[in-house]
Design an enzyme around this catalytic site. Structure first.
Site, mmCIF file in Angstrom:
data_model
loop_
_atom_site.group_PDB
_atom_site.id
_atom_site.type_symbol
_atom_site.label_atom_id
_atom_site.label_comp_id
_atom_site.label_asym_id
_atom_site.label_seq_id
_atom_site.Cartn_x
_atom_site.Cartn_y
_atom_site.Cartn_z
ATOM 1 C CG HIS A 128 32.275 23.003 -7.856
ATOM 2 N ND1 HIS A 128 31.080 22.917 -8.524
ATOM 3 C CD2 HIS A 128 31.988 22.794 -6.549
ATOM 4 C CE1 HIS A 128 30.112 22.644 -7.664
ATOM 5 N NE2 HIS A 128 30.626 22.585 -6.457
ATOM 6 C CD GLN A 139 26.530 18.510 3.063
ATOM 7 O OE1 GLN A 139 27.573 17.913 3.280
ATOM 8 N NE2 GLN A 139 26.513 19.680 2.418
HETATM 9 P P1 AMP Z 1 29.194 22.117 -3.148
HETATM 10 O O1 AMP Z 1 29.509 21.165 -4.251
HETATM 11 O O2 AMP Z 1 28.049 23.021 -3.441
HETATM 12 O O3 AMP Z 1 29.126 21.442 -1.803
HETATM 13 O O4 AMP Z 1 30.456 23.105 -3.058
HETATM 14 C C1 AMP Z 1 31.759 22.597 -2.973
HETATM 15 C C2 AMP Z 1 32.703 23.750 -2.746
HETATM 16 O O5 AMP Z 1 32.597 24.668 -3.834
HETATM 17 C C3 AMP Z 1 32.389 24.534 -1.467
HETATM 18 O O6 AMP Z 1 33.621 24.919 -0.843
HETATM 19 C C4 AMP Z 1 31.647 25.736 -2.003
HETATM 20 O O7 AMP Z 1 31.742 26.863 -1.175
HETATM 21 C C5 AMP Z 1 32.380 25.959 -3.313
HETATM 22 N N1 AMP Z 1 31.550 26.755 -4.231
HETATM 23 C C6 AMP Z 1 30.270 26.519 -4.589
HETATM 24 N N2 AMP Z 1 29.814 27.501 -5.400
HETATM 25 C C7 AMP Z 1 30.836 28.387 -5.538
HETATM 26 C C8 AMP Z 1 30.997 29.620 -6.233
HETATM 27 N N3 AMP Z 1 30.004 30.145 -6.972
HETATM 28 N N4 AMP Z 1 32.180 30.260 -6.151
HETATM 29 C C9 AMP Z 1 33.211 29.728 -5.419
HETATM 30 N N5 AMP Z 1 33.121 28.575 -4.737
HETATM 31 C C10 AMP Z 1 31.953 27.902 -4.790
#
Ligand code: AMP
Length: 297
Positions: A44, A68
């Site tokens: 993030h 979701q």
């Molecule tokens: P989430 O909080 O899991 O819904 O993720 C929020 C955003 O962070 C989404 O765009 C994910 O693709 C991105 N994200 C989650 N994990 C990673 C990672 N390891 N590397 C880069 N972006 C990430």
């Protein structure tokens, strides 16, 4: 801490978000948006850094979207740490944290009578892979992203390639609905042993955490295999599954070589064509997904 870090604002309603963003838009400044479900980690943080580097005002949303989660999934135990998240956003130079209640995003309540009440079509790209394993997941993603984009107004929105199919669903939505949003895909950030950062990694026990990097090793081996002339999709997919299942109690959900635009098996791939390799499996309490890009040999 930077001066931006000191002045971070936390807002909980769409009206208060607008009160922050209306003057920004009126001044012709650019807004960066990083949508998240919180429990922020280095992945993030990389999105926040990318936004801060290329826009004037960065907003990070923290919203665990119930819609979701497929029934039976980990909604109730999804990790939450709002204070730590705000501190991390501030440290990385975000200007605003938007942390709405479920009611603020779904003023008429969640469509509890069924996901069928959702109105936004996530498109064909939502059908395979995650769409097959978690049939209503992308309907919920499309619904929340549309609501968040509407609240934000024109912006650059930063998404991780970690959730590659989600990134393509969002690109589809923005194109289909003519949204004034520039979608920016950002590379996956990994721990030193190759495991992609994920909020769900906290659910891994020590043994699972030690074996989970097999996902990335399998993807790397597959990327090398498809770069060889004469590669065979089914054989590469089988090798990925076998590598991962050697470390797992159960089968993988999928291990796939696909066209990055359709998320379907590539039709008649030529040398030099771009491919996407994706895997998903249950590791104990945590369902992990990962993917890499590759070029056909
Ligand atoms: P989430 O909080 O899991 O819904 O993720 C929020 C955003 O962070 C989404 O765009 C994910 O693709 C991105 N994200 C989650 N994990 C990673 C990672 N390891 N590397 C880069 N972006 C990430």
């Amino acid at each position: 801490m930077t001066s931006a870090a000191k002045s971070i604002s936390v807002v909980n309603t769409v009206a208060n978000l607008a009160a922050h963003l209306d003057p920004v838009h009126a001044d012709g400044l650019t807004v960066g948006f990083v949508p998240t479900m919180g429990a922020l980690h280095d992945g993030h943080a990389s999105l926040i850094d990318a936004s801060v580097a290329s826009t004037d005002v960065t907003v990070v949303s923290i919203f665990v979207n119930p819609l979701q989660f497929v029934p039976g999934e980990d909604l109730n135990v999804y990790p939450r740490d709002i204070d730590g998240d705000v501190a991390r956003c501030a440290a990385h130079g975000a200007a605003v944290v938007f942390a709405p209640s479920v009611n603020a995003i779904y003023p008429k309540g969640l469509p509890l009578e069924g996901i069928d009440a959702a109105k936004i079509d996530p498109g064909e790209v939502a059908q395979p892979l995650e769409g097959r394993e978690r049939p209503t997941h992308f309907i919920g993603v499309a619904e929340v992203i549309t609501r968040l984009f509407t609240a934000m107004g024109p912006c650059r929105a930063f998404f991780g390639e970690k959730d590659f199919q989600q990134l393509q669903v969002v690109r589809h939505l923005v194109a289909e609905l003519n949204m004034p949003i520039a979608v920016v895909g950002c590379p996956t950030v990994r721990e030193s042993d190759g495991l992609a950062w994920s909020s769900r990694n906290v659910h891994l026990n020590d043994r699972e955490r030690a074996t989970a990097p097999v996902l990335y090793r399998a993807l790397q081996a597959a990327a090398a295999a498809v770069a060889e002339p004469g590669w065979d999709r089914m054989a590469v997919e089988a090798t990925m599954s076998t590598m991962i299942e050697a470390e797992l109690a159960g089968p993988v959900d999928y291990a796939a070589v696909v066209d990055p635009l359709t998320l379907l098996p590539p039709e008649d791939p030529r040398p030099g064509d771009e491919l996407r390799l994706l895997v998903a499996c249950q590791f104990g309490e945590a369902r992990l997904i990962d993917n890499v890009g590759a070029v056909a040999g």
